[in-house]
Design a protein around this motif. Structure first.
Motif, PDB file in Angstrom:
ATOM      1  N   SER A 108      -8.219  30.277  28.912  1.00 55.44           N
ATOM      2  CA  SER A 108      -7.413  29.135  28.099  1.00 55.44           C
ATOM      3  C   SER A 108      -6.226  29.740  28.224  1.00 55.44           C
ATOM      4  O   SER A 108      -5.103  29.199  28.175  1.00 55.44           O
ATOM      5  CB  SER A 108      -8.089  28.565  26.880  1.00 55.44           C
ATOM      6  N   GLY A 109      -6.289  31.089  27.802  1.00 49.26           N
ATOM      7  CA  GLY A 109      -4.720  31.660  27.498  1.00 49.26           C
ATOM      8  C   GLY A 109      -3.902  31.558  28.653  1.00 49.26           C
ATOM      9  O   GLY A 109      -2.643  31.165  28.663  1.00 49.26           O
ATOM     10  N   GLU A 149      -1.785  17.067  18.814  1.00 51.51           N
ATOM     11  CA  GLU A 149      -1.214  18.569  19.174  1.00 51.51           C
ATOM     12  C   GLU A 149      -0.657  18.610  20.342  1.00 51.51           C
ATOM     13  O   GLU A 149      -0.798  17.849  21.494  1.00 51.51           O
ATOM     14  CB  GLU A 149      -2.208  19.540  18.937  1.00 51.51           C
ATOM     15  N   PHE A 160     -10.624  31.052  19.643  1.00 55.35           N
ATOM     16  CA  PHE A 160      -9.456  31.367  19.664  1.00 55.35           C
ATOM     17  C   PHE A 160      -8.737  30.086  20.033  1.00 55.35           C
ATOM     18  O   PHE A 160      -9.389  29.244  20.668  1.00 55.35           O
ATOM     19  CB  PHE A 160      -9.222  32.425  20.702  1.00 55.35           C
ATOM     20  N   ARG A 162     -13.080  29.305  23.541  1.00 53.58           N
ATOM     21  CA  ARG A 162     -11.923  29.659  24.415  1.00 53.58           C
ATOM     22  C   ARG A 162     -11.547  30.748  24.264  1.00 53.58           C
ATOM     23  O   ARG A 162     -11.810  32.088  23.224  1.00 53.58           O
ATOM     24  CB  ARG A 162     -10.538  28.963  23.628  1.00 53.58           C
ATOM     25  N   TYR A 163     -10.982  31.738  25.343  1.00 56.72           N
ATOM     26  CA  TYR A 163     -10.578  33.234  25.585  1.00 56.72           C
ATOM     27  C   TYR A 163      -9.545  33.149  26.458  1.00 56.72           C
ATOM     28  O   TYR A 163      -8.495  32.452  26.446  1.00 56.72           O
ATOM     29  CB  TYR A 163     -11.840  33.852  26.136  1.00 56.72           C
ATOM     30  N   ASP A 214     -10.330  20.340  26.627  1.00 58.42           N
ATOM     31  CA  ASP A 214     -10.228  19.707  25.558  1.00 58.42           C
ATOM     32  C   ASP A 214     -11.270  18.659  25.562  1.00 58.42           C
ATOM     33  O   ASP A 214     -11.265  17.837  26.523  1.00 58.42           O
ATOM     34  CB  ASP A 214      -8.824  18.919  25.043  1.00 58.42           C
TER      35      ASP A 214
HETATM   36  P1  2DT Z   1      -8.415  24.460  20.228  1.00 54.04           P
HETATM   37  O1  2DT Z   1      -8.140  22.750  20.347  1.00 54.04           O
HETATM   38  O2  2DT Z   1      -9.632  24.813  20.811  1.00 54.04           O
HETATM   39  O3  2DT Z   1      -8.218  24.880  18.725  1.00 54.04           O
HETATM   40  O4  2DT Z   1      -7.206  25.102  21.145  1.00 54.04           O
HETATM   41  N1  2DT Z   1      -4.772  27.857  23.830  1.00 54.04           N
HETATM   42  C1  2DT Z   1      -5.720  28.453  23.547  1.00 54.04           C
HETATM   43  C2  2DT Z   1      -3.717  28.452  24.677  1.00 54.04           C
HETATM   44  O5  2DT Z   1      -2.677  27.799  24.897  1.00 54.04           O
HETATM   45  N2  2DT Z   1      -3.471  29.882  24.675  1.00 54.04           N
HETATM   46  C3  2DT Z   1      -4.680  30.408  24.256  1.00 54.04           C
HETATM   47  O6  2DT Z   1      -4.751  31.612  24.422  1.00 54.04           O
HETATM   48  C4  2DT Z   1      -5.717  29.751  23.602  1.00 54.04           C
HETATM   49  C5  2DT Z   1      -7.107  30.391  23.186  1.00 54.04           C
HETATM   50  C6  2DT Z   1      -5.615  25.368  24.323  1.00 54.04           C
HETATM   51  C7  2DT Z   1      -5.865  24.770  20.703  1.00 54.04           C
HETATM   52  C8  2DT Z   1      -4.988  24.781  22.160  1.00 54.04           C
HETATM   53  O7  2DT Z   1      -4.559  25.976  22.068  1.00 54.04           O
HETATM   54  C9  2DT Z   1      -4.626  26.181  23.648  1.00 54.04           C
HETATM   55  C10 2DT Z   1      -5.770  24.438  23.400  1.00 54.04           C
END
Ligand code: 2DT
Ligand code: ADP
Ligand code: MG
Length: 217
Positions: free
Chosen positions: A104-105, A154, A45, A100-101, A18
């Protein structure tokens, strides 16, 4: 003269913690490539606009509860629901930049330290998704990230999660080839030009004979 086969687009993923600057850099890269006349599309994502994305959004905002495994599979489903359209864009010559892909998942889910949710378990639903041609990991220290604003409201935006996520990103990217690690603590323009260099090299390697791959086990 013979028609030139269309050079396929590249699949470029931008990952990181982040506030590492992923979204800023994705936008800059999109603008840079489109100024060069390269067809380009920027997606992110989670994609919070689809029905699955709306469930994810409500979970991230803390307005709903989900079992750890269940939300993990929804994040994955949120990629699968656009996998075919990514493949079509790439085949038609459009470079797709992804904020993100799967990395991050797996990392955010495994960071919960749920005993039945290992990195290995978390990776399984990602197998078969389009494989990035280039993955850029924006690395930033906790101190630098903190200067860019405090934690938001969040879920996951807290010290414990961020520390585990940092360690797990290191674990998965140590054994992954094709990852460019970028020092995201530099200025926006310095980071952007490093990214442009890596991406130019990647796009130059694209041709009709190297099809888009799929994520493996
Ligand atoms: P953003 O702040 O970038 O919108 O991300 N996340 C993200 C997961 O837990 N699993 C996933 O597959 C992806 C793509 C990382 C929102 C949050 O979601 C998390 C931060
Ligand atoms: P991410 O998408 O990784 O969470 P953002 O691109 O939204 O990160 O950037 C988070 C904040 O940090 C924004 O306010 C942005 O303007 C700022 N920022 C991004 N990159 C840099 C940088 N290289 N140096 C200083 N501030 C930055
Ligand atoms: Mg972002």
């Amino acid at each position: 003269t013979q028609a030139q086969p269309t050079r396929r687009g590249a699949l470029i993923v931008v990952e990181g913690l982040d506030r590492a600057g992923k979204s800023s850099q994705c936008e800059k890269l999109r603008d840079y490539l489109s100024q060069q006349g390269s067809p380009v599309k920027y997606i992110r994502f989670p994609d919070r606009t689809t029905p699955i994305g709306k469930l994810i959004d409500s979970y991230l905002r803390g307005s709903s509860h989900q079992d750890d495994h269940s939300i993990h599979l929804l994040f994955s489903a949120n990629r699968w629901e656009v996998a075919k359209s990514i493949e079509e864009e790439i085949a038609s010559g459009t470079t797709v930049i992804v904020d993100r892909y799967s990395y991050s998942g797996v990392v955010y889910s495994a960071a919960k330290a749920n005993p039945t949710l290992s990195l290995e378990w978390a990776w399984q639903p990602e197998i078969g998704l389009p494989r990035p041609d280039l993955c850029l990991f924006l690395g930033i220290s906790p101190e630098e990230a903190a200067k860019r604003g405090g934690f938001g409201a969040e879920r996951y935006e807290n010290e414990t999660m961020q520390t585990r996520v940092r360690e797990l990103f290191r674990t998965i990217f140590e054994k992954q080839n094709g990852v460019s690690i970028i020092d995201a603590g530099k200025s926006i323009d310095e980071v952007a030009s490093e990214i442009q260099g890596a991406v130019a090299g990647c796009i130059a390697r694209m041709d009709a004979t190297a099809p888009l791959g799929k994520l493996g086990p």
